[in-house]
Design a protein around this motif. Structure first.
Motif, PDB file in Angstrom:
ATOM      1  N   MET A   1       0.926  -1.321  -0.183  1.00  0.00           N
ATOM      2  CA  MET A   1      -0.008  -0.090   0.059  1.00  0.00           C
ATOM      3  C   MET A   1       0.897   1.345  -0.167  1.00  0.00           C
ATOM      4  SD  MET A   1      -3.218  -0.278  -0.090  1.00  0.00           S
ATOM      5  CE  MET A   1      -4.851  -0.586   0.718  1.00  0.00           C
ATOM      6  N   ALA A   2       0.348   2.247  -0.712  1.00  0.00           N
ATOM      7  CA  ALA A   2       1.104   3.313  -0.806  1.00  0.00           C
ATOM      8  C   ALA A   2       0.150   4.631  -0.547  1.00  0.00           C
ATOM      9  CB  ALA A   2       1.730   3.584  -2.105  1.00  0.00           C
ATOM     10  N   THR A   3       0.608   5.723  -0.649  1.00  0.00           N
ATOM     11  CA  THR A   3      -0.309   7.008  -0.046  1.00  0.00           C
ATOM     12  C   THR A   3      -0.327   7.918  -1.423  1.00  0.00           C
ATOM     13  OG1 THR A   3       1.517   8.418   0.559  1.00  0.00           O
ATOM     14  CG2 THR A   3       0.395   6.917   2.220  1.00  0.00           C
ATOM     15  N   THR A   4      -1.191   8.903  -1.336  1.00  0.00           N
ATOM     16  CA  THR A   4      -1.411   9.659  -2.553  1.00  0.00           C
ATOM     17  C   THR A   4      -0.006  10.579  -2.615  1.00  0.00           C
ATOM     18  OG1 THR A   4      -2.494  11.472  -1.048  1.00  0.00           O
ATOM     19  CG2 THR A   4      -3.863   9.976  -2.523  1.00  0.00           C
ATOM     20  N   ASN A   5       0.899  10.670  -1.704  1.00  0.00           N
ATOM     21  CA  ASN A   5       2.166  11.355  -2.112  1.00  0.00           C
ATOM     22  C   ASN A   5       2.992  10.507  -2.753  1.00  0.00           C
ATOM     23  OD1 ASN A   5       1.156  13.146  -0.066  1.00  0.00           O
ATOM     24  ND2 ASN A   5       1.952  12.084   1.709  1.00  0.00           N
ATOM     25  N   ASP A   6       2.877   9.180  -2.874  1.00  0.00           N
ATOM     26  CA  ASP A   6       3.904   8.306  -3.861  1.00  0.00           C
ATOM     27  C   ASP A   6       3.331   8.361  -5.226  1.00  0.00           C
ATOM     28  OD1 ASP A   6       5.147   7.584  -1.420  1.00  0.00           O
ATOM     29  OD2 ASP A   6       3.566   6.172  -1.099  1.00  0.00           O
ATOM     30  N   HIS A  27      -0.681  17.974  -6.984  1.00  0.00           N
ATOM     31  CA  HIS A  27      -0.772  18.065  -5.501  1.00  0.00           C
ATOM     32  C   HIS A  27      -1.384  19.610  -5.321  1.00  0.00           C
ATOM     33  CE1 HIS A  27       0.959  14.441  -3.960  1.00  0.00           C
ATOM     34  NE2 HIS A  27       2.016  14.744  -5.036  1.00  0.00           N
ATOM     35  N   GLY A  57      -2.727  12.129   1.651  1.00  0.00           N
ATOM     36  CA  GLY A  57      -2.607  11.045   2.555  1.00  0.00           C
ATOM     37  C   GLY A  57      -3.476   9.768   2.522  1.00  0.00           C
ATOM     38  N   THR A  58      -4.276   9.699   1.455  1.00  0.00           N
ATOM     39  CA  THR A  58      -5.098   8.631   1.357  1.00  0.00           C
ATOM     40  C   THR A  58      -4.303   7.215   0.805  1.00  0.00           C
ATOM     41  OG1 THR A  58      -6.929   9.999   0.769  1.00  0.00           O
ATOM     42  CG2 THR A  58      -7.343   7.874   0.195  1.00  0.00           C
ATOM     43  N   LYS A  59      -4.618   6.256   1.316  1.00  0.00           N
ATOM     44  CA  LYS A  59      -4.009   5.026   1.232  1.00  0.00           C
ATOM     45  C   LYS A  59      -4.478   4.619  -0.294  1.00  0.00           C
ATOM     46  CE  LYS A  59      -2.002   3.498   5.353  1.00  0.00           C
ATOM     47  NZ  LYS A  59      -0.973   4.492   5.048  1.00  0.00           N
TER      48      LYS A  59
END
Length: 187
Positions: A1-6, A27, A57-59
């Motif tokens: 799992m990653a976040t929206t920052n990735d 962003h 920050g959403t997964k």
């Protein structure tokens, strides 16, 4: 799992059981309210493009996609056969998966194929390829203006629009994204 920052261009996301390729992302931090990520996604299988917004920050579930170089060997009916340039393993890719790339592929050409769990998702060509014109009507004397174009068939069988002065046997550079003429290639 990653976040929206990735999220980056080219990242493949697994949303609701479908694979989506990130074409663009941005962003956004508005003055009021929480930050979010605005994305433009292309469905890997259908090619459909949609806009989707995620809260910061959403997964998110990223899919592991292996992009490797393959050499185009030959066409087998409606399918295409490629060879992995590292392992020399051959794979058969369906004509629907290859799509418009078939108009610009020559035998022994190296292409990039994206694989997910061993299944080919799409074929990626370089931005431009050099192809030889196999047939075009002869240009008339005086047809040297840059305004006129005529149809020309290239060695893959695809038809493009070229300037009037080009003749059969001329090598041209063709844009693989839209099939546009980019220029003449001198040997």
């Amino acid at each position: 799992m990653a976040t929206t920052n990735d999220i980056k261009n080219g990242t493949v996301l697994n949303l609701d059981g479908q694979l989506w390729n990130v074409i663009e992302f941005q962003h956004v931090k508005p003055g009021k309210g929480g930050a979010f990520v605005r994305t433009k996604l292309r469905n890997v299988l259908s090619g459909k493009v949609v806009d989707k917004t995620f809260n910061a920050g959403t997964k998110i579930d990223t899919a592991t996609v292996d992009r490797r170089d393959f050499q185009y060997l030959y066409k087998d009916g409606a399918d295409f056969v490629f060879m992995d340039t590292d392992t020399y393993d051959q794979i058969t890719v369906a004509g629907e998966t290859v799509g418009n790339a078939a108009n610009f592929m020559l035998e022994n050409q190296t292409v990039l194929i994206a694989l997910h769990e061993g299944n080919p998702l799409y074929v990626e060509l370089p931005p431009s390829v050099t192809l030889e014109i196999t047939y075009t009507e002869p240009g008339l004397q005086g047809d040297r203006s840059s305004a006129g174009t005529k149809p020309a068939t290239v060695e893959t069988g695809y038809e493009i629009q070229v300037p009037l002065f080009l003749e059969t046997g001329t090598k041209v550079k063709v844009d693989t994204r839209d099939g546009g003429y980019l220029g003449r290639v001198n040997d």
